[in-house]
Design a protein around this motif. Sequence first.
Motif, mmCIF file in Angstrom:
data_model
loop_
_atom_site.group_PDB
_atom_site.id
_atom_site.type_symbol
_atom_site.label_atom_id
_atom_site.label_comp_id
_atom_site.label_asym_id
_atom_site.label_seq_id
_atom_site.Cartn_x
_atom_site.Cartn_y
_atom_site.Cartn_z
ATOM 1 N N GLY A 25 -27.548 20.691 87.045
ATOM 2 C CA GLY A 25 -28.865 21.213 87.389
ATOM 3 C C GLY A 25 -29.893 20.886 86.327
ATOM 4 O O GLY A 25 -29.605 20.224 85.327
ATOM 5 N N PRO A 26 -31.098 21.373 86.543
ATOM 6 C CA PRO A 26 -32.196 21.038 85.624
ATOM 7 C C PRO A 26 -32.027 21.660 84.229
ATOM 8 O O PRO A 26 -32.455 21.082 83.246
ATOM 9 N N ASP A 27 -31.393 22.830 84.141
ATOM 10 C CA ASP A 27 -31.204 23.478 82.848
ATOM 11 C C ASP A 27 -29.800 23.166 82.347
ATOM 12 O O ASP A 27 -28.826 23.802 82.738
ATOM 13 N N ARG A 28 -29.683 22.174 81.470
ATOM 14 C CA ARG A 28 -28.382 21.720 80.974
ATOM 15 C C ARG A 28 -27.718 22.750 80.055
ATOM 16 O O ARG A 28 -26.585 22.575 79.669
ATOM 17 N N ARG A 29 -28.456 23.801 79.694
ATOM 18 C CA ARG A 29 -27.859 24.842 78.854
ATOM 19 C C ARG A 29 -26.919 25.735 79.653
ATOM 20 O O ARG A 29 -26.024 26.355 79.097
ATOM 21 N N VAL A 30 -27.143 25.822 80.958
ATOM 22 C CA VAL A 30 -26.323 26.687 81.818
ATOM 23 C C VAL A 30 -25.029 25.968 82.167
ATOM 24 O O VAL A 30 -25.043 24.841 82.669
ATOM 25 N N ILE A 31 -23.929 26.620 81.882
ATOM 26 C CA ILE A 31 -22.607 26.070 82.191
ATOM 27 C C ILE A 31 -22.042 26.846 83.371
ATOM 28 O O ILE A 31 -21.954 28.072 83.330
ATOM 29 N N THR A 32 -21.679 26.116 84.413
ATOM 30 C CA THR A 32 -21.120 26.741 85.612
ATOM 31 C C THR A 32 -19.604 26.679 85.535
ATOM 32 O O THR A 32 -19.025 25.644 85.217
ATOM 33 N N THR A 33 -18.980 27.805 85.818
ATOM 34 C CA THR A 33 -17.514 27.895 85.809
ATOM 35 C C THR A 33 -17.035 28.024 87.245
ATOM 36 O O THR A 33 -17.577 28.809 88.024
ATOM 37 N N ARG A 34 -16.000 27.245 87.583
ATOM 38 C CA ARG A 34 -15.402 27.292 88.921
ATOM 39 C C ARG A 34 -13.897 27.449 88.790
ATOM 40 O O ARG A 34 -13.298 26.951 87.846
ATOM 41 N N ILE A 35 -13.324 28.111 89.767
ATOM 42 C CA ILE A 35 -11.872 28.239 89.794
ATOM 43 C C ILE A 35 -11.278 26.911 90.256
ATOM 44 O O ILE A 35 -11.851 26.224 91.109
ATOM 45 N N THR A 36 -10.166 26.520 89.671
ATOM 46 C CA THR A 36 -9.494 25.261 90.025
ATOM 47 C C THR A 36 -8.455 25.528 91.117
ATOM 48 O O THR A 36 -8.120 26.683 91.394
ATOM 49 N N PRO A 37 -7.924 24.457 91.709
ATOM 50 C CA PRO A 37 -6.835 24.654 92.673
ATOM 51 C C PRO A 37 -5.654 25.431 92.065
ATOM 52 O O PRO A 37 -5.051 26.261 92.742
ATOM 53 N N ALA A 38 -5.348 25.190 90.790
ATOM 54 C CA ALA A 38 -4.257 25.933 90.139
ATOM 55 C C ALA A 38 -4.594 27.418 90.039
ATOM 56 O O ALA A 38 -3.726 28.278 90.238
ATOM 57 N N GLY A 39 -5.856 27.730 89.744
ATOM 58 C CA GLY A 39 -6.287 29.128 89.693
ATOM 59 C C GLY A 39 -6.214 29.783 91.058
ATOM 60 O O GLY A 39 -5.776 30.938 91.189
ATOM 61 N N LEU A 40 -6.637 29.051 92.084
ATOM 62 C CA LEU A 40 -6.551 29.565 93.455
ATOM 63 C C LEU A 40 -5.106 29.813 93.867
ATOM 64 O O LEU A 40 -4.784 30.832 94.486
ATOM 65 N N GLU A 41 -4.241 28.885 93.489
ATOM 66 C CA GLU A 41 -2.816 29.020 93.824
ATOM 67 C C GLU A 41 -2.209 30.248 93.143
ATOM 68 O O GLU A 41 -1.457 31.011 93.760
ATOM 69 N N LEU A 42 -2.549 30.445 91.870
ATOM 70 C CA LEU A 42 -2.045 31.607 91.143
ATOM 71 C C LEU A 42 -2.534 32.898 91.803
ATOM 72 O O LEU A 42 -1.750 33.828 92.030
ATOM 73 N N LEU A 43 -3.830 32.966 92.116
ATOM 74 C CA LEU A 43 -4.359 34.170 92.768
ATOM 75 C C LEU A 43 -3.709 34.414 94.115
ATOM 76 O O LEU A 43 -3.369 35.551 94.449
ATOM 77 N N GLN A 44 -3.521 33.353 94.866
ATOM 78 C CA GLN A 44 -2.894 33.510 96.179
ATOM 79 C C GLN A 44 -1.476 34.051 96.033
ATOM 80 O O GLN A 44 -1.054 34.893 96.815
ATOM 81 N N SER A 45 -0.766 33.603 95.012
ATOM 82 C CA SER A 45 0.598 34.099 94.796
ATOM 83 C C SER A 45 0.598 35.572 94.369
ATOM 84 O O SER A 45 1.606 36.258 94.507
ATOM 85 N N LEU A 46 -0.527 36.051 93.860
ATOM 86 C CA LEU A 46 -0.634 37.443 93.410
ATOM 87 C C LEU A 46 -1.232 38.378 94.460
ATOM 88 O O LEU A 46 -1.157 39.598 94.310
ATOM 89 N N ASP A 47 -1.825 37.825 95.507
ATOM 90 C CA ASP A 47 -2.498 38.658 96.504
ATOM 91 C C ASP A 47 -1.574 39.741 97.060
ATOM 92 O O ASP A 47 -1.915 40.927 97.060
ATOM 93 N N ARG A 48 -0.418 39.356 97.521
ATOM 94 C CA ARG A 48 0.498 40.331 98.126
ATOM 95 C C ARG A 48 1.056 41.307 97.091
ATOM 96 O O ARG A 48 1.042 42.516 97.323
ATOM 97 N N PRO A 49 1.537 40.827 95.922
ATOM 98 C CA PRO A 49 2.028 41.792 94.925
ATOM 99 C C PRO A 49 0.964 42.793 94.474
ATOM 100 O O PRO A 49 1.270 43.977 94.277
#
Length: 171
Positions: free
Chosen positions: A115-139
């Motif tokens: 984006g226009p403001d290079r000072r802002v860092i955007t964080t996104r969940i990765t496929p590995a993070g999604l997989e870990l969360l999905q494995s934890l949803d039921r527990p």
Amino acid sequence: MGSLDNNRYNDYIHDVAKGVQSEIRQTKPFNNLEDEALVALQLTADRLHWRLSEMLKPHGLSPTQYNALRILRGAGSEGRACSEIAERMVNRDPDITRLVDRLERRGLVARSREGPDRRVITTRITPAGLELLQSLDRPVEEFNRKMLGPLGEQRLRTLLQLLEAARAQAD
């Protein structure tokens, strides 16, 4: 019949309150009901937090890291800046950047400048993070049911209303 139910409820509450006092080995009575309620709330929150920590530990996550990952999963591909993650956290973490650093080192999140403001860092969940969360949803769902399900729907709704009212006073 209503007064009989109230009497039973009052006896139950009195026994529960004595339980908090004995659990923390307090020898003198609380000064007032508000003190007692706050200690009971803190004790309960601490115990539930500890149990959640123990449940997440085998997966290498703390409750705070788990919370951050859930926030990022909810953000989708848009991601979130660190300040936005911090605003949404259940427990305030004074160093959200370090928390995200740890998740990034594990490959659970990725950061980028855009984006226009290079000072802002955007964080996104990765496929590995999604997989870990999905494995934890039921527990986690089972954990929540085990911890709070015995209260029943009516008392859970009442608890939610009471907690919302208490939070409103703290804002």
